[in-house]
Enzyme design. Structure first.
Site, PDB file in Angstrom:
ATOM      1  N   VAL A 152      23.493  95.225  26.188  1.00 40.04           N
ATOM      2  CA  VAL A 152      22.801  93.992  25.809  1.00 40.04           C
ATOM      3  C   VAL A 152      21.707  93.625  26.811  1.00 40.04           C
ATOM      4  O   VAL A 152      21.043  92.607  26.647  1.00 40.04           O
ATOM      5  CB  VAL A 152      23.793  92.803  25.674  1.00 40.04           C
ATOM      6  CG1 VAL A 152      24.805  93.080  24.591  1.00 40.04           C
ATOM      7  CG2 VAL A 152      24.482  92.508  26.994  1.00 40.04           C
ATOM      8  N   GLU A 153      21.519  94.431  27.842  1.00 40.93           N
ATOM      9  CA  GLU A 153      20.434  94.190  28.788  1.00 40.93           C
ATOM     10  C   GLU A 153      19.331  95.242  28.599  1.00 40.93           C
ATOM     11  O   GLU A 153      18.415  95.044  27.826  1.00 40.93           O
ATOM     12  CB  GLU A 153      20.970  94.159  30.221  1.00 40.93           C
ATOM     13  CG  GLU A 153      21.861  92.932  30.465  1.00 40.93           C
ATOM     14  CD  GLU A 153      22.291  92.784  31.906  1.00 40.93           C
ATOM     15  OE1 GLU A 153      21.421  92.510  32.752  1.00 40.93           O
ATOM     16  OE2 GLU A 153      23.496  92.955  32.186  1.00 40.93           O
TER      17      GLU A 153
END
Length: 229
Positions: free
Chosen positions: A23-24
């Site tokens: 998610v980064e």
């Protein structure tokens, strides 16, 4: 120790996390990262001048850590005040500092970085997680376990690394779960959950102005809210 739960012992170890986090930055592996960086011939040449052993997870994260060590923001009004410049902070900020100490905030937010030296229980005087679930319908997640996730010692459950207060006015949202959007609300809740005392609106305002005095300078320029630029 880095991250809220202290799972990384060094800056370099911390730097290895976000690139592979889905998610980064979402890379699948450091081999993928090396291949992407190696496609830039000029960058590769400059990198190898510093790291002749080549690009790999160790050298890439070491380079990131060395860069991060330069991100120092000294010379805040509070820094100058502590060094003897009694005009560096306003009268309201000085009052806020007194309230900050009266509410024992300096017990945990201490040292050069105004924090980062201990793991503290989230909800010393009231049940933060219970209230969060009632108010926001947000149940417990793995990230709420805090230091326990690393030690498996029950005493460490819900204990988190105390964050630094340097530049705190510019680093919302607040708390380990990012659930608080304003500094004023974060101050109000800290008084309630960590100290067991209610802080008046006037006191909250003064503490907020004191925390504004934690904003430092980078390369001689005072940091600003990106929305104010």
């Amino acid at each position: 120790m880095q991250f809220w739960d202290g799972r990384a012992a060094t800056l370099a170890e911390q730097a290895a996390g976000p690139p592979l986090n889905p998610v980064e930055m979402g890379s699948k592996s450091f081999d993928e990262i090396v291949a992407r960086l190696s496609s830039d011939a000029e960058f590769t040449k400059r990198f190898l001048a510093s790291y002749p052993e080549g690009m790999n997870e160790k050298t890439i994260t070491d380079a990131i850590a060395e860069y991060e060590k330069t991100l120092l923001t000294p010379n805040s009004p509070f820094d100058r005040y502590l060094k003897g410049d009694k005009n560096a902070m306003t009268a309201e900020q000085i009052e806020g500092y007194a309230i900050f100490k009266d509410f024992k905030c300096a017990t945990c937010h201490t040292g050069v970085n105004m924090g980062g030296l201990s793991y503290e229980m989230m909800g010393q005087r009231a049940n933060y997680f219970q209230d969060r679930e009632i108010n926001s319908k947000s149940g417990l997640t793995d990230s709420d376990n805090g230091r326990w996730a690393q030690t498996k010692v029950e005493r460490d459950r819900y204990r988190f690394k105390t964050p630094t207060l340097r530049n705190v006015a510019l680093t919302w949202p607040y708390y380990h779960d990012g659930s608080v959007l304003t500094l004023e609300k974060a101050i109000e809740m800290m008084a309630e959950y960590q100290v067991g005392r209610k802080m008046s609106e006037a006191e909250i305002g003064k503490v907020k102005t004191f925390l504004d005095a934690q904003t430092g300078q980078y390369q001689g320029k005072t940091l600003t809210n990106i929305n104010d630029r």
